[in-house]
Design a protein around this motif. Structure first.
Motif, PDB file in Angstrom:
ATOM      1  N   ALA B  16       0.841  -1.202   0.000  1.00  0.00           N
ATOM      2  CA  ALA B  16       0.000   0.000   0.000  1.00  0.00           C
ATOM      3  C   ALA B  16       0.871   1.246   0.000  1.00  0.00           C
ATOM      4  O   ALA B  16       0.575   2.231  -0.687  1.00  0.00           O
ATOM      5  N   GLY B  17       1.969   1.206   0.757  1.00  0.00           N
ATOM      6  CA  GLY B  17       2.882   2.348   0.781  1.00  0.00           C
ATOM      7  C   GLY B  17       3.463   2.622  -0.591  1.00  0.00           C
ATOM      8  O   GLY B  17       3.493   3.760  -1.052  1.00  0.00           O
ATOM      9  N   ALA B  20       0.882   4.077  -2.877  1.00  0.00           N
ATOM     10  CA  ALA B  20       0.660   5.498  -2.611  1.00  0.00           C
ATOM     11  C   ALA B  20       1.777   6.333  -3.224  1.00  0.00           C
ATOM     12  O   ALA B  20       1.535   7.384  -3.824  1.00  0.00           O
ATOM     13  N   LEU B  21       3.020   5.847  -3.096  1.00  0.00           N
ATOM     14  CA  LEU B  21       4.152   6.573  -3.677  1.00  0.00           C
ATOM     15  C   LEU B  21       3.997   6.663  -5.193  1.00  0.00           C
ATOM     16  O   LEU B  21       4.231   7.702  -5.803  1.00  0.00           O
ATOM     17  N   VAL B  23       1.213   6.519  -6.930  1.00  0.00           N
ATOM     18  CA  VAL B  23       0.123   7.442  -7.253  1.00  0.00           C
ATOM     19  C   VAL B  23       0.614   8.877  -7.149  1.00  0.00           C
ATOM     20  O   VAL B  23       0.393   9.698  -8.044  1.00  0.00           O
ATOM     21  N   LEU B  24       1.339   9.170  -6.049  1.00  0.00           N
ATOM     22  CA  LEU B  24       1.821  10.535  -5.857  1.00  0.00           C
ATOM     23  C   LEU B  24       2.824  10.898  -6.952  1.00  0.00           C
ATOM     24  O   LEU B  24       2.902  12.042  -7.374  1.00  0.00           O
ATOM     25  N   ALA B  25       3.614   9.924  -7.403  1.00  0.00           N
ATOM     26  CA  ALA B  25       4.638  10.219  -8.410  1.00  0.00           C
ATOM     27  C   ALA B  25       4.005  10.433  -9.780  1.00  0.00           C
ATOM     28  O   ALA B  25       4.337  11.373 -10.482  1.00  0.00           O
ATOM     29  N   LEU B  26       3.103   9.548 -10.164  1.00  0.00           N
ATOM     30  CA  LEU B  26       2.605   9.573 -11.541  1.00  0.00           C
ATOM     31  C   LEU B  26       1.362  10.439 -11.700  1.00  0.00           C
ATOM     32  O   LEU B  26       1.237  11.183 -12.660  1.00  0.00           O
ATOM     33  N   LYS B  27       0.441  10.341 -10.765  1.00  0.00           N
ATOM     34  CA  LYS B  27      -0.826  11.047 -10.923  1.00  0.00           C
ATOM     35  C   LYS B  27      -0.742  12.475 -10.386  1.00  0.00           C
ATOM     36  O   LYS B  27      -1.257  13.409 -10.976  1.00  0.00           O
ATOM     37  N   VAL B  28      -0.088  12.635  -9.230  1.00  0.00           N
ATOM     38  CA  VAL B  28      -0.011  13.959  -8.616  1.00  0.00           C
ATOM     39  C   VAL B  28       1.228  14.694  -9.086  1.00  0.00           C
ATOM     40  O   VAL B  28       1.189  15.866  -9.416  1.00  0.00           O
ATOM     41  N   GLY B  29       2.364  13.993  -9.141  1.00  0.00           N
ATOM     42  CA  GLY B  29       3.616  14.636  -9.494  1.00  0.00           C
ATOM     43  C   GLY B  29       3.835  14.649 -10.981  1.00  0.00           C
ATOM     44  O   GLY B  29       2.973  14.274 -11.774  1.00  0.00           O
ATOM     45  N   ASN B  30       5.040  15.048 -11.378  1.00  0.00           N
ATOM     46  CA  ASN B  30       5.329  15.242 -12.794  1.00  0.00           C
ATOM     47  C   ASN B  30       6.261  14.163 -13.322  1.00  0.00           C
ATOM     48  O   ASN B  30       7.003  14.375 -14.249  1.00  0.00           O
ATOM     49  N   LEU B  31       6.217  12.984 -12.705  1.00  0.00           N
ATOM     50  CA  LEU B  31       7.153  11.946 -13.127  1.00  0.00           C
ATOM     51  C   LEU B  31       6.579  11.106 -14.262  1.00  0.00           C
ATOM     52  O   LEU B  31       7.023  10.004 -14.515  1.00  0.00           O
ATOM     53  N   ARG B  35       9.861  12.708 -18.444  1.00  0.00           N
ATOM     54  CA  ARG B  35      11.283  12.375 -18.303  1.00  0.00           C
ATOM     55  C   ARG B  35      11.824  11.632 -19.521  1.00  0.00           C
ATOM     56  O   ARG B  35      12.951  11.827 -19.917  1.00  0.00           O
ATOM     57  N   LYS B  53      12.228  30.983 -15.038  1.00  0.00           N
ATOM     58  CA  LYS B  53      12.909  30.117 -14.073  1.00  0.00           C
ATOM     59  C   LYS B  53      13.434  28.884 -14.791  1.00  0.00           C
ATOM     60  O   LYS B  53      12.908  28.475 -15.828  1.00  0.00           O
TER      61      LYS B  53
END
Lengths: 279, 165
Positions: B16-17, B20-21, B23-31, B35, B53
């Motif tokens: 599960a951890g 979650a990582l 999901v946060l990387a692919l869906k929420v973040g820009n990974l 790349r 910038k």
């Protein structure tokens, strides 16, 4: 009569006598605090030194992960969901004024991943699991189980304390990640499903704003550090508790209070380190 | 608690951890896909880059075609030198222009690419020659006020003055 040093009044003014006790207590508490930090640092070193068993017999750690991590899942998931939903609602109220409701995803995701995820889940973890660890170890000490282990040449440090410490360190980042993911989902529920923000804009703006390394991984690092802090405090308070019912109860309280304060203070320091200036 | 049950729960917990990582990387973040894309570097010199910038977007017709890879100050020419990492899927003529633009009034600063008409394409290490600097809002307001004042001045002066102009 001329005032000389020899003829100075011998009795000190009353103010001094009245102030003496509180000052003494203040100094005592201060020295006690410094002493406590030193003892805790030594305890931390001792835990690290005796963690060999935790890894050669990893099942010990796994059992503790079950009790500290898995059983905390419910509270972490539910609070994450609610906090995400509240962020969505509150953020919408303000963003609406500037016609930027699509940014609600950015707001929810960034505040969760950077701050709320690690901090709130660490505080919940301290309250849910840290207090339990303290009470357990404290009671083991009170009922002289730790002494009994020592007599049987089983190190209580290696057998009892270190597995609980490592379980906390392992569980904390996982719980924080789950908290953040659930929070984002809660924000999605409120923002997209309930209020009707555009689904594509919600996710794409979020993805444009959230950087994996600077935001997500830094959040994991924070959670890891908080995990170490909470675990050390919880095991130390349990190990250090006076072997009485009152002592254990006080130690449990102290675990929660100290953990919360240390988490927030560490968060400030870590955030200051992690902030980058190029936006 | 049975041993195997604890094993199962531990496995589920760690899985599960990781989920979650992910999901946060692919869906929420820009990974996501970003790349993997191959890029070629192009250099541009600007008199003023405004609020640009590193990792800021490069857009052509509003489509993301690259990222700002590096910004530094050229001490010989006293200009800002910006390195753009362009997505290899998009090619532009050699005489394309680059401008510093802002999305909306308060939005992020980005590099806009205006395609030219050359047969040859921009390649790794090329320099875009036609550039347009950032619009400095203070300067713009200053110019506006100045021209406004010039307009008003003859009107309040005697009629002969404005007739001469």
């Amino acid at each position: 009569m001329r005032w000389t040093w020899a003829s100075r009044p011998r009795r000190r003014p009353r103010v001094f006598r009245k102030l003496r006790r509180p000052l003494e207590r203040l100094g005592h508490n201060f020295i006690e605090g410094i002493w406590g930090i030193g003892v805790m640092a030594r305890f931390f070193g001792l835990v690290l030194a005796s963690s060999g068993t935790s890894f050669s017999r990893f099942r010990l750690v796994m059992r503790e992960v079950y009790f500290t991590g898995v059983l905390s899942l419910i509270i972490i998931i539910v609070s994450g969901l609610f906090i995400g939903m509240v962020l969505g609602l509150q953020g919408y109220q303000t963003l609406q004024r500037y016609g930027a409701t699509e940014s609600i995803g950015v707001l929810v995701a960034l505040s969760l991943v950077r701050e709320l995820g690690p901090v709130v889940s660490a505080i919940l973890f301290a309250a849910r699991a840290g207090s339990a660890i303290t009470a357990e170890i404290g009671l083991m000490k009170t009922t002289e189980q730790l002494t009994a282990m020592d007599m049987m040449a089983v190190s209580p440090m290696a057998r009892v304390v270190a597995p609980r410490f490592w379980a906390g360190v392992i569980s904390m980042p996982i719980l924080a990640l789950l908290f953040s993911a659930m929070g984002v989902f809660g924000g999605y529920l409120v923002g997209v499903v309930l209020i009707g923000v555009d689904n594509g804009a919600f996710w794409s703006q979020m993805q444009a704003a959230v950087d994996f390394r600077y935001d997500v991984l830094n959040g994991v690092v924070k959670a890891f550090v908080f995990g170490i802090a909470v675990s050390v405090i919880a095991t130390f308070q349990g190990y250090d508790a006076p072997p009485t019912a009152e002592g254990v109860s006080r130690a449990t309280t102290r675990t929660v209070v100290t953990s919360a304060l240390v988490i927030l203070a560490l968060d400030l320091v870590l955030t200051a380190f992690m902030l980058r200036d190029d936006g | 608690m049975e041993r195997t049950t604890i094993d199962l729960w531990f496995g589920a917990f760690v899985a599960a951890g990781f989920a979650a990582l992910l999901v946060l990387a692919l869906k929420v973040g820009n990974l996501g896909a970003e790349r993997a894309a191959k890029t070629y570097n192009v250099e541009v010199r600007f008199d003023n880059i405004g609020g640009l910038k590193v990792r800021g977007p490069v857009r052509a017709s509003g489509v993301l075609v690259g990222r700002v890879a590096d910004i530094h100050f050229d001490n010989q020419r006293f200009q800002a030198s910006v390195k753009l990492a362009m997505d290899a899927r998009y090619e532009f003529p050699k005489d394309s222009g680059a401008a510093i633009l802002t999305s909306g009034l308060l939005g992020e600063t980005y590099v806009g690419i205006e395609a030219g008409g050359d047969e040859k394409k921009l390649a790794e290490g090329d320099r875009i020659q036609i550039t347009q600097s950032a619009v400095v809002l203070e300067k713009l307001i200053g110019q506006f006020l100045f021209s406004k004042a010039q307009e008003d001045a003859p009107a309040s002066a005697p009629a002969g003055a404005s007739a001469k102009k």
